[in-house]
Design a protein around this motif. Structure first.
Motif, PDB file in Angstrom:
ATOM      1  N   ALA B  79      35.984  47.440  29.087  1.00 54.23           N
ATOM      2  CA  ALA B  79      36.952  47.661  28.014  1.00 54.23           C
ATOM      3  C   ALA B  79      38.253  48.374  28.414  1.00 54.23           C
ATOM      4  N   ARG B  80      38.124  49.611  28.975  1.00 53.21           N
ATOM      5  CA  ARG B  80      39.359  50.356  29.215  1.00 53.21           C
ATOM      6  C   ARG B  80      39.956  50.103  30.585  1.00 53.21           C
ATOM      7  N   HIS B 113      43.160  71.747  21.610  1.00 55.02           N
ATOM      8  CA  HIS B 113      43.305  70.974  20.379  1.00 55.02           C
ATOM      9  C   HIS B 113      42.314  71.467  19.335  1.00 55.02           C
ATOM     10  N   THR B 115      40.578  70.138  17.104  1.00 55.62           N
ATOM     11  CA  THR B 115      39.370  69.389  16.804  1.00 55.62           C
ATOM     12  C   THR B 115      38.264  69.606  17.840  1.00 55.62           C
ATOM     13  N   ARG B 160      38.879  61.831  25.217  1.00 55.35           N
ATOM     14  CA  ARG B 160      39.159  60.424  25.458  1.00 55.35           C
ATOM     15  C   ARG B 160      38.720  59.578  24.273  1.00 55.35           C
ATOM     16  N   ASN B 161      37.455  59.726  23.841  1.00 56.43           N
ATOM     17  CA  ASN B 161      36.901  58.818  22.843  1.00 56.43           C
ATOM     18  C   ASN B 161      37.558  58.955  21.483  1.00 56.43           C
ATOM     19  N   ALA B 162      37.907  60.172  21.088  1.00 55.78           N
ATOM     20  CA  ALA B 162      38.451  60.378  19.748  1.00 55.78           C
ATOM     21  C   ALA B 162      39.952  60.169  19.714  1.00 55.78           C
ATOM     22  N   GLY B 163      40.543  59.916  20.863  1.00 56.36           N
ATOM     23  CA  GLY B 163      41.983  59.652  20.872  1.00 56.36           C
ATOM     24  C   GLY B 163      42.826  60.894  20.665  1.00 56.36           C
ATOM     25  N   ILE B 164      42.406  62.038  21.203  1.00 55.03           N
ATOM     26  CA  ILE B 164      43.264  63.214  21.148  1.00 55.03           C
ATOM     27  C   ILE B 164      44.482  62.919  22.020  1.00 55.03           C
ATOM     28  N   PRO B 165      45.683  63.022  21.429  1.00 53.08           N
ATOM     29  CA  PRO B 165      46.873  62.592  22.196  1.00 53.08           C
ATOM     30  C   PRO B 165      47.203  63.578  23.320  1.00 53.08           C
ATOM     31  N   ARG B 177      49.875  74.994  16.499  1.00 49.97           N
ATOM     32  CA  ARG B 177      49.204  74.669  17.758  1.00 49.97           C
ATOM     33  C   ARG B 177      49.432  75.755  18.805  1.00 49.97           C
TER      34      ARG B 177
END
Lengths: 119, 413
Positions: B79-80, B113, B115, B160-165, B177
Motif C-alpha cells: 500500500a504505502r 501532538h 492526540t 503514521r496510521n492516524a495521519g498526524i501531520p 500547541r
C-alpha cells in the motif's frame, strides 16, 4: 485520508427538548452537513436508532447466538457516524469538534485501515 | 575520549536533527526510526575503522535513506511503499558533506501532538529529540525496557496510521500547541529535578536534556515571535532551578529547604545565564506564567542570603501569577510569601481562607503548620504537620515534615 467519526452519547441522559429547541438542533445538524459537503470532505453519514432496537449476533461452534441489545453495556452508545476525507488528523479533529453531539457526547475519530483507504 | 564514546556522543547529538530530516523525506515515522537504527549499526562498524566522518549528520542521513529504500523494497504490504519509493527514487541522493536541513521544529510539535498520550509524548521527545536510548528513557521513568519500547513503537505507529501531520502548527493552533510542548519539556525537567531516589545520573541527564531542548526551541523559532517570550521564560526558570541542584539534598539524601541551602554552592554561571535569558524574554513584552515564575526564582537566586530575599517583590509576583494561572498552588505560595514579607500574623489568615479548596493539598497543611508554629500555636501546628505527612507522597518531603513535627513535639515537651 479517510476517517470514520463515530458519535457516542448517553441515551439515558438525553434531555426532553421543546419543539423550538428541537428545531434549533435540527438546524445545527443540517448546517454541519452542508458545511462538510461544501468543503468536499463528506463521503457519507447515517444516524442509528436506539440500542434498544439492536440485536447482537455471534456465531460460536457453528451456532448462531442472538442477544437483544448492543454488543456490550456502555455508558455512552453509538448514535451514528460520518465518513470524511481529510488532509490529516488535525483537519478530521476540527470537523469532529463542529458536530453538535460533541457538545454533550463523544466523537471517536478513527482512520480507515490501509486497504479501506484505497477504495 | 575512546572511539566508542566519541561515536556515542555523536549519535546522541545528531539523532534529533537526522531523524527530523529523514521523516521529512519519508513521511513514515516507524520506517524513519528503523532506517536510522540501521544506519547507526552501519556507523558503528565503519567509524570504528575510518574514524568519525567530517559531517556525521549528513553521513547518517544519506545511509539511513539507503536503508529505508532497502526496507521498502523488502516490505510485504504494497500500500504505502510504492508512493514513498517513487518519491525517494526521483530525488537526488544528498552529498555526505551537505548541511542537512533542520526540521527539528516539526519533529518537536509532532512528538508532542495532543492526540498522543502524555507519557508517549514525553518518551518520544526524550528518545527522538534527546537521543536517549530506549533503556535510558525506561530507567528515567522506572519502567522495564520492554514496556518503554512498546510505548515508543505504538506512538510512532499512531503518528503514521492516524495521519498526524508532520508540520509546525498553523498560526491559530500555535499558542496551544506550544503550550503543550513547553509542558512536556517542563515535565521532563521536573522528573529529573524533583524525583528522589533512583538513578542520580539519569536524573541530572533529564534536567540537562530539558534545558537543551528549550535552547533548541528558542534557536528554531523566529526571534521576534512573541510566543518565544514564554519559551525563554521556561528556559530561564529551568536554568535558575538547575543552578541550585547540588544543594537540594544533603549528604544523607534528605531534603534541604531553599532558605537553608548553602548559597555558596549555587551555580553562579547558570544563575547569570538564567537572568540574561529572562531579560531577553521580557523585551518581547509578551508576559506569561513561565516568565513570572522565572522572575520569582531569579529573586531567590540573587539574594546573597536567605534573610536578604525580597519577599515583598516575590509576593507581588505571586499575585501576578495568580491572575494568569489561578491555582491553589499559587495561592498557597503567595500566602507564604506575604507571611515572609509582612509576618506570620498577616500571612496566616490569607492562608486559612484557602482551607476548603486546599484540604487535600499537603503543601497547604505544611505551610499552615509553619505559620501556626511561628505564631506560637503549637498544638494546632503539630496537628497540621500530621495532616501534611498523611497526604504527602514524596519520601524526602515526608521525612522533612516528620523532622519538623518531632522538633515541635520536643519543644512542647
Amino acid at each position: 485520508m479517510k476517517y470514520m467519526l463515530l458519535m457516542y452519547a448517553s441515551e439515558a441522559e438525553t434531555p426532553q427538548y421543546t419543539p423550538e429547541e428541537q428545531q434549533a438542533i435540527a438546524q445545527a445538524w443540517y448546517a454541519f452537513g452542508q458545511e462538510a459537503t461544501a468543503a468536499g470532505v463528506l463521503l457519507g453519514n447515517n444516524g442509528l436508532t436506539s440500542v434498544t432496537d439492536a440485536t447482537t449476533v455471534r456465531v460460536r461452534q457453528g451456532k448462531s447466538l442472538l442477544t437483544d441489545g448492543p454488543f456490550a453495556e456502555t455508558h455512552e452508545q453509538l448514535a451514528g457516524y460520518y465518513l470524511l476525507e481529510c488532509q490529516d488528523l488535525d483537519e478530521a479533529v476540527r470537523w469532529a469538534a463542529k458536530i453538535p453531539l460533541a457538545q454533550y457526547g463523544s466523537v471517536e475519530v478513527r482512520p480507515l485501515n490501509v486497504w479501506s483507504q484505497k477504495a | 575520549m575512546t572511539v566508542a564514546a566519541e561515536i556515542e556522543r555523536c549519535f546522541r547529538a545528531e539523532h534529533g536533527r537526522v531523524l527530523a530530516a529523514l521523516l521529512n523525506q519519508l513521511g513514515d515515522f516507524p520506517l524513519a526510526e528503523d532506517a536510522l537504527q540501521d544506519a547507526l549499526v552501519n556507523a558503528l562498524e565503519r567509524w570504528a575503522i575510518d574514524g568519525v566522518p567530517h559531517n556525521p549528520g549528513a553521513w547518517l542521513l544519506t545511509v539511513a535513506r539507503r536503508r529505508a529504500i532497502d526496507r521498502l523494497r523488502r516490505a510485504e504490504t504494497l500500500a504505502r511503499k510504492l508512493v514513498i519509493l517513487e518519491t525517494l527514487d526521483s530525488q537526488e541522493e544528498p552529498a555526505m558533506d551537505d548541511e542537512i536541513p533542520d526540521e527539528r521544529l516539526k519533529l518537536m510539535f509532532t512528538c508532542c501532538h495532543p492526540t498522543l498520550a502524555l507519557e508517549a509524548q514525553v518518551a518520544l521527545t526524550l528518545h527522538t529529540l534527546g537521543g536517549l536510548s530506549t533503556q535510558e528513557v525506561a530507567r528515567a521513568f522506572l519502567v522495564s525496557e520492554a514496556t518503554m519500547a512498546k510505548r515508543l513503537v505504538r506512538a510512532r505507529s499512531k503518528i503514521r496510521n492516524a495521519g498526524i501531520p508532520y508540520c509546525v502548527p498553523p498560526a491559530e493552533l500555535l499558542p496551544e500547541r506550544l503550550d503543550a510542548l513547553l509542558a512536556v519539556i517542563y515535565l521532563i525537567f521536573n522528573e529529573g529535578y524533583v524525583a528522589t531516589g533512583g538513578d542520580i545520573p539519569i536524573r541530572h541527564e533529564l534536567c540537562s536534556e530539558a534545558i537543551r531542548l528549550a535552547h533548541v526551541l528558542v534557536a528554531l523559532l523566529p526571534p521576534q515571535e512573541p510566543l518565544v517570550a514564554e519559551v525563554r521564560g521556561l528556559l530561564a526558570l529551568m536554568l535558575l532551578h538547575d543552578a541550585r541542584r547540588e544543594t537540594r539534598l544533603d549528604a544523607a539524601g534528605e531534603l534541604v529547604l531553599l532558605q537553608e541551602q548553602d548559597r555558596s554552592r549555587w551555580d553562579q554561571a547558570k544563575i547569570r545565564e538564567g537572568i540574561a535569558v529572562l531579560d531577553e524574554a521580557l523585551t518581547l513584552r509578551h508576559p506569561g506564567p513561565y516568565q513570572v515564575q522565572a522572575a520569582i526564582s531569579a529573586l531567590h537566586a540573587e539574594a546573597p542570603t536567605s534573610a536578604a530575599t525580597d519577599w515583598q517583590q516575590i509576593a507581588a509576583l505571586y499575585h501576578t501569577l495568580a491572575k494568569l494561572v489561578p491555582s491553589i498552588v499559587v495561592e498557597v505560595n503567595r500566602a507564604v510569601a506575604v507571611a515572609m514579607a509582612q509576618g506570620a500574623a498577616v500571612g496566616l489568615p490569607m492562608l486559612l481562607r484557602l482551607a476548603d479548596q486546599a484540604a487535600d493539598f499537603y503543601p497547604y497543611h505544611a505551610a499552615r503548620a509553619d505559620l501556626l508554629r511561628r505564631t506560637n500555636q503549637y498544638e494546632a501546628a503539630a496537628d497540621a504537620y500530621a495532616q501534611a505527612i498523611a497526604l504527602c507522597g514524596n519520601s524526602a518531603e515526608r521525612a522533612y515534615l516528620q523532622r519538623r513535627l518531632d522538633e515541635l513535639n520536643r519543644c512542647m515537651g
